[in-house]
Scaffold this motif. Structure first.
Motif, PDB file in Angstrom:
ATOM      1  N   GLY A 198       0.659  -1.242   0.095  1.00  0.00           N
ATOM      2  CA  GLY A 198       0.080  -0.042   0.005  1.00  0.00           C
ATOM      3  C   GLY A 198       0.909   1.362   0.114  1.00  0.00           C
ATOM      4  N   ALA A 199       2.223   1.172  -0.290  1.00  0.00           N
ATOM      5  CA  ALA A 199       3.091   2.114  -0.089  1.00  0.00           C
ATOM      6  C   ALA A 199       2.636   3.530  -1.033  1.00  0.00           C
ATOM      7  CB  ALA A 199       4.515   1.944  -0.211  1.00  0.00           C
ATOM      8  N   GLU A 200       2.177   3.289  -2.138  1.00  0.00           N
ATOM      9  CA  GLU A 200       1.815   4.219  -3.071  1.00  0.00           C
ATOM     10  C   GLU A 200       0.658   4.677  -2.907  1.00  0.00           C
ATOM     11  OE1 GLU A 200       2.555   2.500  -6.987  1.00  0.00           O
ATOM     12  OE2 GLU A 200       4.694   2.400  -6.798  1.00  0.00           O
ATOM     13  N   GLU A 201      -0.535   4.357  -2.065  1.00  0.00           N
ATOM     14  CA  GLU A 201      -1.654   4.954  -1.385  1.00  0.00           C
ATOM     15  C   GLU A 201      -1.511   6.084  -0.725  1.00  0.00           C
ATOM     16  OE1 GLU A 201      -4.523   3.805  -2.586  1.00  0.00           O
ATOM     17  OE2 GLU A 201      -3.611   2.047  -3.593  1.00  0.00           O
ATOM     18  N   PRO A 202      -2.341   6.937  -0.758  1.00  0.00           N
ATOM     19  CA  PRO A 202      -2.414   8.331   0.180  1.00  0.00           C
ATOM     20  C   PRO A 202      -2.426   7.881   1.531  1.00  0.00           C
ATOM     21  CG  PRO A 202      -4.406   7.927  -0.974  1.00  0.00           C
ATOM     22  CD  PRO A 202      -3.851   6.864  -1.498  1.00  0.00           C
ATOM     23  N   PHE A 203      -2.025   8.763   2.465  1.00  0.00           N
ATOM     24  CA  PHE A 203      -2.536   8.757   3.888  1.00  0.00           C
ATOM     25  C   PHE A 203      -3.862   8.969   4.004  1.00  0.00           C
ATOM     26  CE2 PHE A 203      -3.442  10.488   7.754  1.00  0.00           C
ATOM     27  CZ  PHE A 203      -2.556   9.649   8.927  1.00  0.00           C
ATOM     28  N   PRO A 204      -4.452   7.942   4.855  1.00  0.00           N
ATOM     29  CA  PRO A 204      -4.139   6.935   5.736  1.00  0.00           C
ATOM     30  C   PRO A 204      -4.147   5.540   4.900  1.00  0.00           C
ATOM     31  CG  PRO A 204      -6.401   7.389   6.123  1.00  0.00           C
ATOM     32  CD  PRO A 204      -5.924   8.379   5.015  1.00  0.00           C
ATOM     33  N   ASP A 205      -4.787   5.594   3.833  1.00  0.00           N
ATOM     34  CA  ASP A 205      -4.712   4.140   3.229  1.00  0.00           C
ATOM     35  C   ASP A 205      -3.714   3.308   3.112  1.00  0.00           C
ATOM     36  OD1 ASP A 205      -6.577   6.333   2.156  1.00  0.00           O
ATOM     37  OD2 ASP A 205      -7.665   4.686   1.084  1.00  0.00           O
ATOM     38  N   ARG A 206      -2.390   3.767   2.998  1.00  0.00           N
ATOM     39  CA  ARG A 206      -1.272   3.033   3.066  1.00  0.00           C
ATOM     40  C   ARG A 206      -1.060   2.325   4.359  1.00  0.00           C
ATOM     41  NH1 ARG A 206       1.668   8.512   3.457  1.00  0.00           N
ATOM     42  NH2 ARG A 206       1.264   8.755   1.060  1.00  0.00           N
ATOM     43  N   PHE A 207      -1.524   2.691   5.255  1.00  0.00           N
ATOM     44  CA  PHE A 207      -1.430   2.079   6.667  1.00  0.00           C
ATOM     45  C   PHE A 207      -2.393   0.921   6.636  1.00  0.00           C
ATOM     46  CE2 PHE A 207       0.366   5.935   7.625  1.00  0.00           C
ATOM     47  CZ  PHE A 207       1.306   5.778   8.643  1.00  0.00           C
ATOM     48  N   ASP A 208      -3.308   0.733   5.851  1.00  0.00           N
ATOM     49  CA  ASP A 208      -4.357  -0.457   5.856  1.00  0.00           C
ATOM     50  C   ASP A 208      -3.970  -1.784   5.367  1.00  0.00           C
ATOM     51  OD1 ASP A 208      -6.163   1.615   6.673  1.00  0.00           O
ATOM     52  OD2 ASP A 208      -7.190   1.761   4.929  1.00  0.00           O
ATOM     53  N   THR A 209      -2.757  -1.506   4.619  1.00  0.00           N
ATOM     54  CA  THR A 209      -1.844  -2.838   4.064  1.00  0.00           C
ATOM     55  C   THR A 209      -0.577  -3.090   4.905  1.00  0.00           C
ATOM     56  OG1 THR A 209      -2.966  -2.676   2.003  1.00  0.00           O
ATOM     57  CG2 THR A 209      -1.018  -4.203   2.083  1.00  0.00           C
TER      58      THR A 209
END
Length: 412
Positions: free
Chosen positions: A256-267
């Motif tokens: 999820g590293a390329e997702e925006p905050f906070p979505d990148r924390f979901d993976t």
């Protein structure tokens, strides 16, 4: 007649079927659990949900993990609603210290800069500040805030030490060792005016304050749902509202590293996220059974009584009948001064905690500040007045005896 003479024990909370509240938890009935504030306690309903989720995960991990991020995001939304913050401002982290580590790993570098903390700060979070300061080639300035300091004095103590070299301010919302609030709203407003990043450690706050971030301007706020929120351990939040949040990344790089905050924390790869998924069940259990407002009222009234009954027992033996003067007290966390010589350092306090658990069958918290030892009382809905009456009658005399024995041996 003094105010304390009017303090009476609140009526215990009951479940809908008339059983005591403690029946909804799986706590060992042979132990008096008087330290909810350290590690929390998980209702059986939430334990059952988490157990079922783990069975689902282990029965078919090939299906579980590819779809886990969506389920974490759903739980995140429910937790954000409970805290009254926007879902897009809140990331899930394993604990408050982990949230602080995320911040320390991403806050703008200030070569040779200074990090401002207080002497009430949580040890692990302050240690992280020390490591960050070493990476900066800078230093940590520890501000002394008197235990009795009110809002104005505490604010002045902190902000008077902030200067041109200050690259980060870290202050507790509710302190762990000293059971007091800090004026984070005023500190945050001034830090924003000066352009200094501000991290608020709200580890004890979720569940105690109805709207914890109302009127609070900070770059980062961390809080444990697994303390007073009664969620499974490993369920905490990192709230970020300023542009600095765009640099926040999980401690573990994942897909999820390329997702925006906070979505990148979901993976987070194959980490067990069932604590996050079961958290809404714990929060809903309190709300559906009593309502959070009723729970908070009970917790506060029980803390009043606990402080009175334990303090009176100690005063009767030691003659120290003055209540601890805490400048900005907290509803569910209270301090009672111990007999002279007990728990005068953090290590001694931890040793006393272990001895009381081992020899007296009581899970209690002992803390130290400015060379003085305290019993830190914390209450929750499953506690009753009888818990603290038991401690006053059976444990206080032993504490006094231990203090006198130490004196006779010349240990203090």
């Amino acid at each position: 007649m003094s105010k304390t003479d009017l303090i009476t024990a609140p009526r215990p909370l009951l479940l809908a079927d008339g059983r005591p509240a403690a029946a909804a938890w799986s706590l060992d009935p042979q132990v008096r659990h008087l330290n909810h504030g350290s590690f929390g306690a998980v209702p059986i309903a939430a334990q059952n949900v988490q157990d079922e989720l783990r069975r689902e995960m282990d029965s078919n991990p090939g299906v579980w993990f590819p779809h886990l991020a969506a389920r974490v995001a759903e739980a995140r939304g429910a937790i954000a609603g409970f805290l009254r913050v926007a879902e897009t401002d809140l990331a899930l982290v394993p604990n408050a210290s982990g949230g602080a580590s995320v911040v320390y790993g991403s806050v703008p570098a200030r070569p040779g800069g200074e990090i401002l903390v207080t002497d009430h700060g949580y040890g692990a979070v302050s240690m992280g500040a020390e490591r960050l300061a070493r990476r900066w080639g800078g230093s940590v300035r520890t501000v002394h805030v008197p235990l009795a300091a009110g809002e104005d004095e505490a604010y002045e103590a902190v902000m008077s030490q902030a200067g041109d070299r200050t690259g980060l301010i870290v202050v507790d919302h509710i302190t762990s060792a000293t059971a007091r609030r800090m004026p984070v709203e005023r500190i945050g407003a001034e830090a924003r005016r000066r352009g200094i990043p501000f991290l608020v450690d709200g580890a004890h706050v979720p569940g105690l304050l109805e709207d914890p971030l109302h009127g609070l301007d900070c770059d980062f706020w961390i809080g444990n749902i697994h303390k007073f929120g009664c969620a499974p351990r490993g369920s905490s939040v990192l709230v970020a509202r300023s542009p600095l949040r765009d640099a926040l990344y999980p401690l573990i790089d994942s897909w999820g590293a390329e997702e925006p905050f906070p979505d990148r924390f979901d993976t987070q790869g194959t980490l067990d996220a069932t604590s996050y998924l079961a958290t809404p069940t714990a929060l809903d259990f309190i709300e559906d059974t009593w309502g959070w407002r009723t729970a908070r009222t009970y917790i506060r009234e029980l803390a009043d009584y606990a402080q009175h009954v334990v303090g009176a027992a100690l005063a009767g033996l030691t003659g120290q009948d003055e209540p601890v003067d805490v400048g900005m007290p907290v509803d569910a966390l209270r301090l009672v001064r111990l007999p002279d010589g007990l728990a005068t350092t953090r290590l001694e306090a931890d040793g006393l905690r272990d001895r009381v658990a081992r020899e007296l069958g009581v899970a209690a918290a002992f803390t130290s500040f400015d060379g003085v030892g305290y019993l830190r009382l914390s209450t929750h809905v499953y506690n009753t007045a009888a818990d603290y009456e038991y401690f006053a009658e059976n444990c206080v005399p032993v504490l006094d005896e231990w203090s006198r024995t130490a004196t006779d041996r010349g240990e203090r």
